[in-house]
Write a protein that holds these residues in place. Sequence first.
Motif, PDB file in Angstrom:
ATOM      1  N   GLU A   1      10.270  39.296  27.853  1.00 51.57           N
ATOM      2  CA  GLU A   1      10.331  39.368  29.318  1.00 51.57           C
ATOM      3  C   GLU A   1      10.282  40.806  29.800  1.00 51.57           C
ATOM      4  N   GLN A   2      11.045  41.686  29.153  1.00 56.87           N
ATOM      5  CA  GLN A   2      11.041  43.098  29.541  1.00 56.87           C
ATOM      6  C   GLN A   2       9.677  43.730  29.302  1.00 56.87           C
ATOM      7  N   ARG A   3       9.054  43.389  28.166  1.00 55.69           N
ATOM      8  CA  ARG A   3       7.744  43.963  27.857  1.00 55.69           C
ATOM      9  C   ARG A   3       6.701  43.526  28.882  1.00 55.69           C
ATOM     10  N   ALA A   4       6.789  42.288  29.321  1.00 60.32           N
ATOM     11  CA  ALA A   4       5.858  41.798  30.340  1.00 60.32           C
ATOM     12  C   ALA A   4       6.036  42.566  31.645  1.00 60.32           C
ATOM     13  N   ILE A   5       7.284  42.855  32.008  1.00 57.05           N
ATOM     14  CA  ILE A   5       7.561  43.616  33.234  1.00 57.05           C
ATOM     15  C   ILE A   5       7.010  45.029  33.122  1.00 57.05           C
ATOM     16  N   VAL A   6       7.251  45.669  31.973  1.00 54.98           N
ATOM     17  CA  VAL A   6       6.790  47.044  31.770  1.00 54.98           C
ATOM     18  C   VAL A   6       5.271  47.118  31.796  1.00 54.98           C
ATOM     19  N   LEU A   7       4.600  46.197  31.116  1.00 55.18           N
ATOM     20  CA  LEU A   7       3.133  46.238  31.059  1.00 55.18           C
ATOM     21  C   LEU A   7       2.520  45.889  32.407  1.00 55.18           C
ATOM     22  N   SER A   8       3.163  45.027  33.170  1.00 50.84           N
ATOM     23  CA  SER A   8       2.684  44.728  34.521  1.00 50.84           C
ATOM     24  C   SER A   8       2.775  45.975  35.393  1.00 50.84           C
ATOM     25  N   ALA A   9       3.893  46.697  35.288  1.00 52.10           N
ATOM     26  CA  ALA A   9       4.050  47.942  36.040  1.00 52.10           C
ATOM     27  C   ALA A   9       3.040  48.984  35.571  1.00 52.10           C
ATOM     28  N   TYR A  10       2.805  49.034  34.265  1.00 51.84           N
ATOM     29  CA  TYR A  10       1.836  49.971  33.682  1.00 51.84           C
ATOM     30  C   TYR A  10       0.442  49.722  34.251  1.00 51.84           C
ATOM     31  N   ALA A  11       0.074  48.453  34.422  1.00 55.08           N
ATOM     32  CA  ALA A  11      -1.221  48.105  35.007  1.00 55.08           C
ATOM     33  C   ALA A  11      -1.289  48.537  36.461  1.00 55.08           C
ATOM     34  N   GLN A  12      -0.168  48.448  37.182  1.00 55.56           N
ATOM     35  CA  GLN A  12      -0.152  48.869  38.577  1.00 55.56           C
ATOM     36  C   GLN A  12      -0.391  50.368  38.718  1.00 55.56           C
ATOM     37  N   LEU A  13      -0.133  51.120  37.656  1.00 56.64           N
ATOM     38  CA  LEU A  13      -0.374  52.563  37.675  1.00 56.64           C
ATOM     39  C   LEU A  13      -1.783  52.906  37.190  1.00 56.64           C
ATOM     40  N   ASN A  14      -2.691  51.913  37.258  1.00 55.93           N
ATOM     41  CA  ASN A  14      -4.096  52.139  36.915  1.00 55.93           C
ATOM     42  C   ASN A  14      -4.277  52.462  35.430  1.00 55.93           C
ATOM     43  N   ALA A  15      -3.528  51.769  34.602  1.00 52.58           N
ATOM     44  CA  ALA A  15      -3.634  51.937  33.156  1.00 52.58           C
ATOM     45  C   ALA A  15      -3.977  50.593  32.520  1.00 52.58           C
TER      46      ALA A  15
ATOM     47  N   PRO B   1      -3.024  47.946  29.871  1.00 49.15           N
ATOM     48  CA  PRO B   1      -2.010  47.488  28.914  1.00 49.15           C
ATOM     49  C   PRO B   1      -2.613  46.860  27.661  1.00 49.15           C
ATOM     50  N   ASP B   2      -3.823  46.322  27.767  1.00 47.04           N
ATOM     51  CA  ASP B   2      -4.443  45.695  26.593  1.00 47.04           C
ATOM     52  C   ASP B   2      -4.647  46.698  25.467  1.00 47.04           C
ATOM     53  N   ARG B   3      -4.940  47.950  25.833  1.00 51.55           N
ATOM     54  CA  ARG B   3      -5.151  48.969  24.801  1.00 51.55           C
ATOM     55  C   ARG B   3      -3.855  49.258  24.049  1.00 51.55           C
ATOM     56  N   LEU B   4      -2.730  49.247  24.779  1.00 52.75           N
ATOM     57  CA  LEU B   4      -1.443  49.451  24.112  1.00 52.75           C
ATOM     58  C   LEU B   4      -1.128  48.288  23.184  1.00 52.75           C
ATOM     59  N   LEU B   5      -1.385  47.073  23.663  1.00 53.94           N
ATOM     60  CA  LEU B   5      -1.089  45.900  22.846  1.00 53.94           C
ATOM     61  C   LEU B   5      -1.969  45.840  21.610  1.00 53.94           C
ATOM     62  N   ALA B   6      -3.172  46.454  21.710  1.00 49.39           N
ATOM     63  CA  ALA B   6      -4.088  46.466  20.571  1.00 49.39           C
ATOM     64  C   ALA B   6      -3.732  47.547  19.558  1.00 49.39           C
ATOM     65  N   GLY B   7      -2.697  48.340  19.851  1.00 50.84           N
ATOM     66  CA  GLY B   7      -2.253  49.348  18.907  1.00 50.84           C
ATOM     67  C   GLY B   7      -2.715  50.758  19.210  1.00 50.84           C
ATOM     68  N   GLY B   8      -3.414  50.964  20.327  1.00 52.10           N
ATOM     69  CA  GLY B   8      -3.874  52.302  20.671  1.00 52.10           C
ATOM     70  C   GLY B   8      -2.756  53.159  21.226  1.00 52.10           C
ATOM     71  N   ASN B   9      -2.774  54.444  20.905  1.00 53.99           N
ATOM     72  CA  ASN B   9      -1.774  55.370  21.430  1.00 53.99           C
ATOM     73  C   ASN B   9      -2.187  55.854  22.816  1.00 53.99           C
ATOM     74  N   PRO B  10      -1.237  56.003  23.732  1.00 56.33           N
ATOM     75  CA  PRO B  10      -1.580  56.464  25.079  1.00 56.33           C
ATOM     76  C   PRO B  10      -1.959  57.941  25.095  1.00 56.33           C
ATOM     77  N   SER B  11      -2.833  58.301  26.027  1.00 58.23           N
ATOM     78  CA  SER B  11      -3.159  59.706  26.262  1.00 58.23           C
ATOM     79  C   SER B  11      -1.949  60.369  26.933  1.00 58.23           C
ATOM     80  N   PRO B  12      -1.934  61.711  27.087  1.00 55.32           N
ATOM     81  CA  PRO B  12      -0.802  62.354  27.768  1.00 55.32           C
ATOM     82  C   PRO B  12      -0.541  61.793  29.162  1.00 55.32           C
TER      83      PRO B  12
END
Length: 321
Positions: free
Chosen positions: A225-239, A241-252
């Motif tokens: 539940e927490q992860r869903a909330i965080v990734l939803s917020a992450y998407a709202q910041l124009n990012a 989330p699928d790339r994170l779930l696929a194992g990719g590291n975020p840029s700075p």
Amino acid sequence: MMLERRHARGRNITAANTYQGGYTQAAQQMRDNQRADTAAIQSTRKELQRMQRIKRERAQRARELDMRKNQGMRIDIKDIDARKALKNLKPAIGTTVAQTSAQFDGRIAAATDRLAHLSEAAKRYDGTIWMNVMPSSRRELTRIPNDHAIADQPDMPSIGPRDRIGISGPNGSGKTALIRRLIEALERDEAQRHSERMPYLYIPQNSSDMDTANAMNRLHALTDEQRAIVLSAYAQLNADPDRLLAGGNPSPGELRKLLLCLGMIEQPQLIIMDEPTNHLDLHSKQALANTLSSYAGALVAVSHDEWFLNAVTSIRWRCAS
């Protein structure tokens, strides 16, 4: 040059585009381009649908002609197309259909290819990520030793529970050092208090590989539940989330977004960000500004982007050179 998130060929990509003038002019040019791109995509889709419809209608008509001819049915003298087909002694069922359909295949293929090469702005998400975040009930969160770093401020300027402070100044004027003193003051105050600790979030200007690893570990350690909330917020910041779930590291820049979204789980009553717009494209800056504008707690932001500080803060501290 601006980095923009675009949607093309069924996926989001990052494109580098050059605009003239400052932020306001660049934003207007970007909006104009987006409207033109959207209009081109809609027009091409409409044309493609029209040709596909005509192809289906002509194919159906050809089937009817073939069936009538095959069954020896009389053709209306006014039906010119049918008379031509009969006169030319077209073959039996299927041949006319194939020939009629083939007429549009090239045009449909060209429209499909044209549509595939068009792109539009990637989907953006609206809303607020600050569920149940309330300002601190304290009258004053802390006081910072000024040491003459902040022009036109007392020796110990204070931060209130709803203050939104923007810090600016030239490089080397002590902005980051001021943030360090703020963190030290907060930790000292919290150590001296016997009441419940005030949650706050600090996102520094620079990050390391260890910071990235720690952030990803925190993400994976969350409940579903927490992860869903965080990734939803992450998407709202124009990012993405699928790339994170696929194992990719975020840029700075993506790491800053992720740290902000992870931090919201703790419901911080103070957010401190040092150069939060670094490494962000224009849409991400706008999304971040919108998100911070809806935050109910205290905010301290260091930035060289005057438009950003004007959008998210109401109190300005200027560090002397």
